[in-house]
Design an enzyme around this catalytic site. Sequence first.
Site, mmCIF file in Angstrom:
data_model
loop_
_atom_site.group_PDB
_atom_site.id
_atom_site.type_symbol
_atom_site.label_atom_id
_atom_site.label_comp_id
_atom_site.label_asym_id
_atom_site.label_seq_id
_atom_site.Cartn_x
_atom_site.Cartn_y
_atom_site.Cartn_z
ATOM 1 N N HIS A 97 0.844 -1.203 0.000
ATOM 2 C CA HIS A 97 0.000 0.000 0.000
ATOM 3 C C HIS A 97 0.878 1.252 0.000
ATOM 4 C CE1 HIS A 97 -2.952 -2.775 2.252
ATOM 5 N NE2 HIS A 97 -3.418 -2.638 1.017
ATOM 6 N N LYS A 112 -17.909 -7.276 8.166
ATOM 7 C CA LYS A 112 -16.623 -7.964 8.202
ATOM 8 C C LYS A 112 -16.008 -7.836 9.584
ATOM 9 C CE LYS A 112 -13.777 -8.172 4.164
ATOM 10 N NZ LYS A 112 -12.817 -7.457 3.320
ATOM 11 N N ARG A 170 -1.728 -6.499 -8.046
ATOM 12 C CA ARG A 170 -0.609 -7.410 -7.820
ATOM 13 C C ARG A 170 -0.515 -8.486 -8.893
ATOM 14 N NH1 ARG A 170 -2.698 -8.682 -1.960
ATOM 15 N NH2 ARG A 170 -4.448 -8.878 -3.358
ATOM 16 N N SER A 226 -2.735 -8.026 2.934
ATOM 17 C CA SER A 226 -3.084 -7.877 4.348
ATOM 18 C C SER A 226 -3.447 -9.227 4.957
ATOM 19 C CB SER A 226 -4.239 -6.895 4.510
ATOM 20 O OG SER A 226 -3.854 -5.605 4.090
#
Length: 160
Positions: A18, A42, A91, A129
């Site tokens: 990030h 979440k 990515r 993450s």
Amino acid sequence: MKSIAVYPGSFDPFTNGHLDIIRRAHPLFEEIIIAVAINSKKTSLFSPEERVEMIGKVFHGWDKIKIDTFEGLTVDYCKEKNSRVILRGLRAVTDFDYEYAISLMNKKLAPEIETYFLMADNEYSFVSSTIVKEVARHGRAVSNQVPDVVGEALVKKFSV
């Protein structure tokens, strides 16, 4: 009109991947808002407040960087902040498929807002993450994948 980019994400936790996206986008915009998404459905490791605090420490002294939280659709948040750019890092091909679908929906909802994609540097192309949390949960070092302040917070979370 001021060029404002919104970089949305859960950032749970914020990684060096990030950070790399922000570092590379920094010269391109007059302001970058790191928008920490709040999703009550979440379960997060860090609260939104903890994430904002950590990210704030990472970017202490940087000009043009703001950190905020938001709920709801990213395009609605962009409109609220007068931003016409959503910044995203990619990515791998799997990221592209997912992010491309979201960018198409965002374009339908708000045609004036563009999504800018930056490819992850090879050094960070494997960092996520989720992976960072899993490795830290098992007591292994993640210091090469996260800023120091985040690494310290992960150690505290998992050493209880």
